[in-house]
Design an enzyme around this catalytic site. Sequence first.
Site, PDB file in Angstrom:
ATOM      1  N   SER A   1      -2.032-118.900  22.533  1.00 16.92           N
ATOM      2  CA  SER A   1      -1.629-120.722  22.464  1.00 16.92           C
ATOM      3  C   SER A   1      -0.440-120.499  23.923  1.00 16.92           C
ATOM      4  O   SER A   1      -0.599-122.181  23.598  1.00 16.92           O
ATOM      5  CB  SER A   1      -0.102-120.740  21.777  1.00 16.92           C
ATOM      6  OG  SER A   1      -0.334-120.203  19.960  1.00 16.92           O
TER       7      SER A   1
ATOM      8  N   GLY B   1       1.759-116.809  24.857  1.00 17.26           N
ATOM      9  CA  GLY B   1       0.225-116.615  24.222  1.00 17.26           C
ATOM     10  C   GLY B   1       0.293-115.633  23.325  1.00 17.26           C
ATOM     11  O   GLY B   1       0.869-114.142  23.699  1.00 17.26           O
TER      12      GLY B   1
ATOM     13  N   SER C   1      -1.246-106.603  20.891  1.00 16.20           N
ATOM     14  CA  SER C   1      -0.526-107.586  20.857  1.00 16.20           C
ATOM     15  C   SER C   1       0.045-106.774  19.261  1.00 16.20           C
ATOM     16  O   SER C   1      -0.631-105.289  19.008  1.00 16.20           O
ATOM     17  CB  SER C   1      -1.033-108.690  20.151  1.00 16.20           C
ATOM     18  OG  SER C   1      -2.262-108.557  19.085  1.00 16.20           O
TER      19      SER C   1
HETATM   20  C1  REX Z   1      -1.921-114.942  15.631  1.00 17.45           C
HETATM   21  C2  REX Z   1      -1.390-113.539  14.786  1.00 17.45           C
HETATM   22  C3  REX Z   1      -1.211-115.021  16.360  1.00 17.45           C
HETATM   23  C4  REX Z   1      -2.435-111.935  15.901  1.00 17.45           C
HETATM   24  C5  REX Z   1      -0.824-116.739  16.730  1.00 17.45           C
HETATM   25  N1  REX Z   1      -1.150-117.238  17.733  1.00 17.45           N
HETATM   26  O1  REX Z   1      -1.006-117.422  15.855  1.00 17.45           O
HETATM   27  C6  REX Z   1      -1.765-118.258  18.159  1.00 17.45           C
HETATM   28  C7  REX Z   1      -0.627-118.410  19.260  1.00 17.45           C
HETATM   29  C8  REX Z   1      -2.940-118.733  19.192  1.00 17.45           C
HETATM   30  O2  REX Z   1      -0.252-117.483  20.431  1.00 17.45           O
HETATM   31  N2  REX Z   1       0.842-118.012  18.994  1.00 17.45           N
HETATM   32  C9  REX Z   1       1.595-117.601  19.540  1.00 17.45           C
HETATM   33  C10 REX Z   1      -2.331-110.716  15.240  1.00 17.45           C
HETATM   34  C11 REX Z   1       3.301-116.689  19.120  1.00 17.45           C
HETATM   35  C12 REX Z   1       2.438-118.802  20.994  1.00 17.45           C
HETATM   36  O3  REX Z   1       2.659-119.638  20.560  1.00 17.45           O
HETATM   37  O4  REX Z   1       3.495-117.839  21.743  1.00 17.45           O
HETATM   38  N3  REX Z   1      -0.974-110.668  14.533  1.00 17.45           N
HETATM   39  C13 REX Z   1      -1.576-109.854  17.075  1.00 17.45           C
HETATM   40  C14 REX Z   1      -1.002-110.154  13.420  1.00 17.45           C
HETATM   41  C15 REX Z   1       0.504-109.804  12.360  1.00 17.45           C
HETATM   42  O5  REX Z   1      -1.955-110.201  12.753  1.00 17.45           O
HETATM   43  N4  REX Z   1      -0.293-109.837  11.847  1.00 17.45           N
HETATM   44  O6  REX Z   1      -0.477-109.548  17.174  1.00 17.45           O
HETATM   45  O7  REX Z   1      -2.316-109.963  17.719  1.00 17.45           O
END
Ligand code: REX
Length: 402
Positions: free
Chosen positions: A90, A330, A356
């Site tokens: 992100s 991210g 992650s």
């Molecule tokens: C998706 C799940 C994480 C990943 C997500 N990522 O929404 C966006 C992002 C692009 O970076 N957001 C973060 C997975 C929170 C931000 O802004 O900091 N988790 C993982 C799962 C959970 O699959 N069941 O942790 O890799």
Amino acid sequence: MRIKNAGLVLACCTAVAALAASPAGAATSTLPSPSVSAVLDVQKQAMANGAPGALTRIDSGSSSYRIASGQADTVARTAMDADRRFRVGSVSKSFTTVVLMQLAAEGRIDLEAPANAYLPQPLPDDRITVRHLLSHRSGLWDYTNDMFYYTVPGFEEVRNKVFTYQELIDLSTAHQPTNAPGAAYSYSNTNFVVLGALIENVTGVPMATHYQQRILTPLNLRNTTYVHPQTAISGSYAHGYLRDDDTTLPLVDSTEQTVSWAQSAGAVISNASDLNRFFSALVTGKLVPAAQLQQMMTMVPVNADGTQSYGLGLRARKLSCGVTVYGHTGTVQGFYTYAFTTADGKRSMTSMANTSNNGTVNTVLGGTLEAAFCGTTAKATTLKTTEDETFTEDIAPQIVRH
Ligand code: REX
């Protein structure tokens, strides 16, 4: 910029640290000096909680600190180093916001206008403005809640898929919104996928070209790329290792994927040096005009004690020494990132841990902010080791994710 490598190797373990000492008087702000030992402590804790490795780069005035621990590749047993490239997740949202705000400054997009005025296919609610999207106040459901409910199966399902923006938007709008437009903050990847669709529709130019022409070329960010839907990371990079929901299973090498599920919300690849340069350039007005920057940096608290807040495609964190830093976090499978800078852009820090789906590691890694900007170890509360005690402002209270 002068970088001295002391090349400190910790004898005890897999940790390797390369750092440059900051000579007295080189500090360009009144902040305490960064604490390299506190950064190493955080990295060690991240590894103790399951990260194969971690890297941190601090750029402070004319000095740079490059600190790394553990492994970039657990099969080849390659040591991590602070120059490696990785998926920034992100943090890409700040790049997309820069493109959008430049278009706003050019008079091509009005932040107060309905997003539907600019989209090829309308959203179900005409009241959603461009500003609501940028500030995560649209109420659009985050489709990744369903997509990654089961972490590894969800990932393998989309790993090689190529989505259109509209396919992702449709996954979101199949759900009721989380709130009426403007009524609440509810972090959602959908907002920044809609912004990608909107930017491409208004300009007829792909996001990859916008990023290149408006950000990467002007700032000479040679380690930053947007290669969607290519699956490989080129150059020197860290492998990413995704943890299964069954934490007794081995980590999954998740390095190669299209990241098509995120695109303009999360598919940029970069390294710590480039991210530091990007955020420093942003806050010092080198990417968007002052009026647009001021809007990006106008923050609304998103947690109870007001230490975390969100502007437009930009986060702020208030740290224990009173300084507020601006940037983004991210999460993309296998990689956690923190990239932040001071308001004057004189000190910047990027940290990455190559795992992650491990909230403890993510919370622990956040401790590098305290180490880099306050010169201290993180508050005990941020180093708790049970998942239940970790907090992210990104997941709406009603959402349960594994
Ligand atoms: C998706 C799940 C994480 C990943 C997500 N990522 O929404 C966006 C992002 C692009 O970076 N957001 C973060 C997975 C929170 C931000 O802004 O900091 N988790 C993982 C799962 C959970 O699959 N069941 O942790 O890799």
